[in-house]
Motif scaffolding. Structure first.
Motif, PDB file in Angstrom:
ATOM      1  N   ASP A  42       3.546  13.221   0.661  1.00 20.01           N
ATOM      2  CA  ASP A  42       3.387  12.262   1.747  1.00 20.01           C
ATOM      3  C   ASP A  42       3.640  10.822   1.315  1.00 20.01           C
ATOM      4  OD1 ASP A  42       2.602  14.292   3.578  1.00 20.01           O
ATOM      5  OD2 ASP A  42       0.584  14.271   2.696  1.00 20.01           O
ATOM      6  N   LEU A  43       4.006  10.629   0.051  1.00 17.60           N
ATOM      7  CA  LEU A  43       4.216   9.289  -0.486  1.00 17.60           C
ATOM      8  C   LEU A  43       5.670   9.089  -0.884  1.00 17.60           C
ATOM      9  CD1 LEU A  43       1.047   9.017  -2.775  1.00 17.60           C
ATOM     10  CD2 LEU A  43       1.434   7.803  -0.616  1.00 17.60           C
ATOM     11  N   PRO A  44       6.135   7.838  -0.926  1.00 14.90           N
ATOM     12  CA  PRO A  44       7.491   7.581  -1.430  1.00 14.90           C
ATOM     13  C   PRO A  44       7.563   7.810  -2.937  1.00 14.90           C
ATOM     14  CG  PRO A  44       6.340   5.521  -1.036  1.00 14.90           C
ATOM     15  CD  PRO A  44       5.448   6.615  -0.504  1.00 14.90           C
ATOM     16  N   ALA A  45       8.768   7.783  -3.473  1.00 13.69           N
ATOM     17  CA  ALA A  45       8.941   7.940  -4.917  1.00 13.69           C
ATOM     18  C   ALA A  45       8.177   6.845  -5.649  1.00 13.69           C
ATOM     19  CB  ALA A  45      10.423   7.878  -5.274  1.00 13.69           C
ATOM     20  N   PRO A  46       7.523   7.170  -6.772  1.00 13.91           N
ATOM     21  CA  PRO A  46       6.738   6.168  -7.505  1.00 13.91           C
ATOM     22  C   PRO A  46       7.590   4.981  -7.948  1.00 13.91           C
ATOM     23  CG  PRO A  46       6.269   8.381  -8.311  1.00 13.91           C
ATOM     24  CD  PRO A  46       7.442   8.503  -7.399  1.00 13.91           C
ATOM     25  N   THR A  47       6.971   3.806  -7.986  1.00 11.11           N
ATOM     26  CA  THR A  47       7.648   2.586  -8.429  1.00 11.11           C
ATOM     27  C   THR A  47       7.140   2.097  -9.776  1.00 11.11           C
ATOM     28  OG1 THR A  47       6.035   1.216  -7.251  1.00 11.11           O
ATOM     29  CG2 THR A  47       8.018   1.842  -6.039  1.00 11.11           C
ATOM     30  N   HIS A  48       6.123   2.787 -10.340  1.00 15.47           N
ATOM     31  CA  HIS A  48       5.467   2.260 -11.542  1.00 15.47           C
ATOM     32  C   HIS A  48       6.267   2.456 -12.822  1.00 15.47           C
ATOM     33  CE1 HIS A  48       4.481   6.443 -12.382  1.00 15.47           C
ATOM     34  NE2 HIS A  48       3.840   6.536 -11.229  1.00 15.47           N
ATOM     35  N   GLY A  49       7.267   3.352 -12.828  1.00 15.47           N
ATOM     36  CA  GLY A  49       8.126   3.518 -13.999  1.00 15.47           C
ATOM     37  C   GLY A  49       7.398   3.908 -15.255  1.00 15.47           C
ATOM     38  N   PHE A  50       6.302   4.642 -15.138  1.00 13.32           N
ATOM     39  CA  PHE A  50       5.482   4.960 -16.300  1.00 13.32           C
ATOM     40  C   PHE A  50       5.483   6.451 -16.557  1.00 13.32           C
ATOM     41  CE2 PHE A  50       1.543   5.324 -18.796  1.00 13.32           C
ATOM     42  CZ  PHE A  50       1.729   4.263 -19.678  1.00 13.32           C
ATOM     43  N   GLY A  51       5.407   6.835 -17.854  1.00 10.13           N
ATOM     44  CA  GLY A  51       5.367   8.236 -18.226  1.00 10.13           C
ATOM     45  C   GLY A  51       5.146   8.394 -19.718  1.00 10.13           C
ATOM     46  N   LEU A 111       0.815  -1.213   0.000  1.00 15.01           N
ATOM     47  CA  LEU A 111       0.000   0.000   0.000  1.00 15.01           C
ATOM     48  C   LEU A 111       0.846   1.260   0.000  1.00 15.01           C
ATOM     49  CD1 LEU A 111      -2.872  -0.849   2.524  1.00 15.01           C
ATOM     50  CD2 LEU A 111      -3.133  -0.313   0.098  1.00 15.01           C
ATOM     51  N   GLY A 112       2.113   1.122   0.353  1.00 18.43           N
ATOM     52  CA  GLY A 112       2.984   2.287   0.524  1.00 18.43           C
ATOM     53  C   GLY A 112       2.999   3.273  -0.622  1.00 18.43           C
ATOM     54  N   PRO A 113       3.021   2.819  -1.888  1.00 21.33           N
ATOM     55  CA  PRO A 113       3.026   3.788  -2.997  1.00 21.33           C
ATOM     56  C   PRO A 113       1.711   4.531  -3.181  1.00 21.33           C
ATOM     57  CG  PRO A 113       3.915   1.654  -3.685  1.00 21.33           C
ATOM     58  CD  PRO A 113       3.253   1.453  -2.362  1.00 21.33           C
ATOM     59  N   PHE A 114       0.655   4.161  -2.425  1.00 17.07           N
ATOM     60  CA  PHE A 114      -0.680   4.690  -2.695  1.00 17.07           C
ATOM     61  C   PHE A 114      -1.282   5.491  -1.532  1.00 17.07           C
ATOM     62  CE2 PHE A 114       0.002   0.812  -5.109  1.00 17.07           C
ATOM     63  CZ  PHE A 114      -0.320   1.210  -6.398  1.00 17.07           C
ATOM     64  N   VAL A 115      -1.016   5.100  -0.322  1.00 20.23           N
ATOM     65  CA  VAL A 115      -1.604   5.797   0.826  1.00 20.23           C
ATOM     66  C   VAL A 115      -0.533   6.029   1.875  1.00 20.23           C
ATOM     67  CG1 VAL A 115      -3.896   4.796   0.433  1.00 20.23           C
ATOM     68  CG2 VAL A 115      -2.326   3.673   2.008  1.00 20.23           C
ATOM     69  N   ALA A 116      -0.683   7.130   2.612  1.00 19.66           N
ATOM     70  CA  ALA A 116       0.260   7.454   3.677  1.00 19.66           C
ATOM     71  C   ALA A 116      -0.235   6.986   5.039  1.00 19.66           C
ATOM     72  CB  ALA A 116       0.516   8.963   3.710  1.00 19.66           C
ATOM     73  N   LEU A 117      -1.517   6.606   5.131  1.00 25.22           N
ATOM     74  CA  LEU A 117      -2.070   6.145   6.398  1.00 25.22           C
ATOM     75  C   LEU A 117      -1.531   4.760   6.750  1.00 25.22           C
ATOM     76  CD1 LEU A 117      -5.858   7.061   6.014  1.00 25.22           C
ATOM     77  CD2 LEU A 117      -4.093   8.348   7.222  1.00 25.22           C
ATOM     78  N   PRO A 118      -1.476   4.422   8.037  1.00 28.32           N
ATOM     79  CA  PRO A 118      -1.192   3.034   8.408  1.00 28.32           C
ATOM     80  C   PRO A 118      -2.255   2.119   7.808  1.00 28.32           C
ATOM     81  CG  PRO A 118      -1.058   4.476  10.326  1.00 28.32           C
ATOM     82  CD  PRO A 118      -1.642   5.302   9.212  1.00 28.32           C
ATOM     83  N   PRO A 119      -1.880   0.904   7.406  1.00 29.36           N
ATOM     84  CA  PRO A 119      -2.848   0.002   6.766  1.00 29.36           C
ATOM     85  C   PRO A 119      -4.103  -0.224   7.598  1.00 29.36           C
ATOM     86  CG  PRO A 119      -0.632  -0.864   6.529  1.00 29.36           C
ATOM     87  CD  PRO A 119      -0.521   0.328   7.432  1.00 29.36           C
ATOM     88  N   GLU A 120      -3.956  -0.332   8.924  1.00 31.65           N
ATOM     89  CA  GLU A 120      -5.119  -0.571   9.776  1.00 31.65           C
ATOM     90  C   GLU A 120      -6.096   0.606   9.703  1.00 31.65           C
ATOM     91  OE1 GLU A 120      -1.994  -0.668  10.726  1.00 31.65           O
ATOM     92  OE2 GLU A 120      -1.606  -2.813  11.065  1.00 31.65           O
TER      93      GLU A 120
END
Length: 411
Positions: A48-57, A21-30
């Motif tokens: 509030d999110l980490p660097a994207p991992t999707h490699g798309f552009g 979930l990390g690339p999508f939400v900053a809230l704790p999973p619970e």
């Protein structure tokens, strides 16, 4: 009108959910599960999110359209709320490729310049970094995930207000897009309940004040539960966003599997297989009424006869069919299986493994094992042993069956 009801307690959060979930939400999973999952939208800003991992552009869009020989339905285009005919977007493949529906980048360019939105479908199958990110999200949520890209020319809107029958995580990739989100006209719609069945209600609801009225910039993410109405307009330059669509399992899914299992039990009931008497009036409602109680007793008996294992097996078959395992290189895998110097092996991601006696059943096939080998493989899948602990004979067999892969884990 919104169908309001108590959604019940939140589902338990799987271990490892934070990573997926990390690339999508900053809230704790619970907290995400309790406050937003299947309940309410959530907008998370890029800061509030980490660097994207999707490699798309934009470069990925151009490569897919011009050099990957895509065919429909991996591409569609929409303008003014309507989808263009696929024949307007394709040409023949030319010499050596007797295919009549390959994407034509020239035709796509003309329609895009005329204001049409490009929709690249199934990116979880055509762009490796997107596939890895989608697989992580699917693992975190325990629901199947598919990915589309929407490329919209400036100041255009590809689709009118509508809702989806799956949850989505919208990730803005390039440009900016103005999103307006409104409450559902049908809460938690099933796959067979599209927005087109409620056009008038959707049209009326689109006049209400939005509950989310925001511009998404690159890196921002918007979570929308299924059923929530939305529309989006590109601002300034070209907008690119990804939608990670989550096709949720529901209790209705289980009900369908249960009813199918009940039907199979009823097939074995000789009394139900007997013909109705000659002269029966099947148009008379009293014919059904007179048989209803006996049928009810037969159905209840069949319901009790369905075992939990039968229902679990049916759901497992659906889960295996809904997604594919982690990709592997055919030639590299074959060479590694026979290499004299053993490579590093690991269990392949996304197998959805299940035991049927001593037979291992996965998304990639069935492996019949004797009891000793089954015990070793069971320990491996449980994480209490490593591939190096297996006998070379068994390790090679699992490698050629696609259960083991060589190399580091996918991100």
């Amino acid at each position: 009108m919104t169908d309001v009801h108590d959604p019940g307690p939140p589902a338990p959060v799987p271990s490892g959910a934070g990573r997926g979930l990390g690339p999508f939400v900053a809230l704790p999973p619970e907290r995400f599960a309790a406050e937003h999952w299947d309940r309410a939208p959530l907008l998370t800003r890029a800061a509030d999110l980490p660097a994207p991992t999707h490699g798309f552009g934009a470069d990925a869009v151009d490569e897919l359209l011009s050099r990957r020989a895509l065919r429909t339905p991996f591409l569609r285009m929409a303008k003014d709320g309507a989808t263009l005919d696929a024949r307007e977007l394709t040409l023949g493949g030319g010499v050596g490729a007797s295919i009549t529906d390959q994407v034509s980048e020239d035709r796509v360019l003309r329609h895009f310049a005329d204001g049409a939105t490009i929709v690249l479908q199934g990116l979880h199958r055509t762009w490796a970094p997107v596939s890895d990110t989608a697989r992580g999200l699917s693992s975190a949520l325990s629901h199947p995930v598919q990915v589309n890209a929407y490329v919209t020319p400036p100041q255009n809107r590809g689709f009118d207000d509508h809702y989806d029958v799956h949850d989505v995580f919208v990730v803005q990739v390039a440009g900016e897009k103005h999103w307006r989100v409104r409450p559902p006209v049908l809460e938690a719609p099933l796959r067979g309940q599209p927005w087109t069945d409620h056009r008038d209600d959707v049209r009326a609801a689109a006049e209400q004040e939005p509950v989310v009225d925001a511009v998404l910039a690159p890196g921002d993410c918007l979570y929308l539960p299924r059923g929530w109405l939305h529309s989006a307009t590109a601002l300034g330059g070209t907008s690119i966003h990804l939608t990670f669509g989550v096709h949720v399992w529901t209790r209705r899914t289980l009900a369908d599997d249960l009813l199918a299992a009940v039907g199979r039990v009823l097939d074995d009931d000789l009394a139900l297989r007997r013909a109705l008497p000659p002269g029966v009036d099947v148009l008379d409602p009293r014919t059904v009424a007179s048989a209803r109680e006996a049928l009810r007793e037969s159905v209840l008996a069949a319901l009790d006869a369905v075992r939990d294992e039968d229902l679990a097996a049916a759901l497992a078959r659906g889960a295996r069919a809904a997604e594919r395992a982690e990709p592997l290189g055919v030639l590299a895998q074959h060479a590694a299986a026979d290499a004299e110097v053993g490579p590093r092996w690991r269990v392949r991601d996304g197998l959805a493994a299940r035991w049927e006696g001593p037979t291992l059943v996965t998304r990639v096939g069935r492996v019949a094992l004797d009891s000793a080998d089954a015990a070793e493989v069971g320990a491996l899948l449980a994480g209490s042993s490593a591939p190096d602990d297996l006998a070379p004979r068994l390790r090679r067999r699992l490698a050629l069956a696609g259960v083991l892969v060589s190399g580091p884990s996918s991100p």
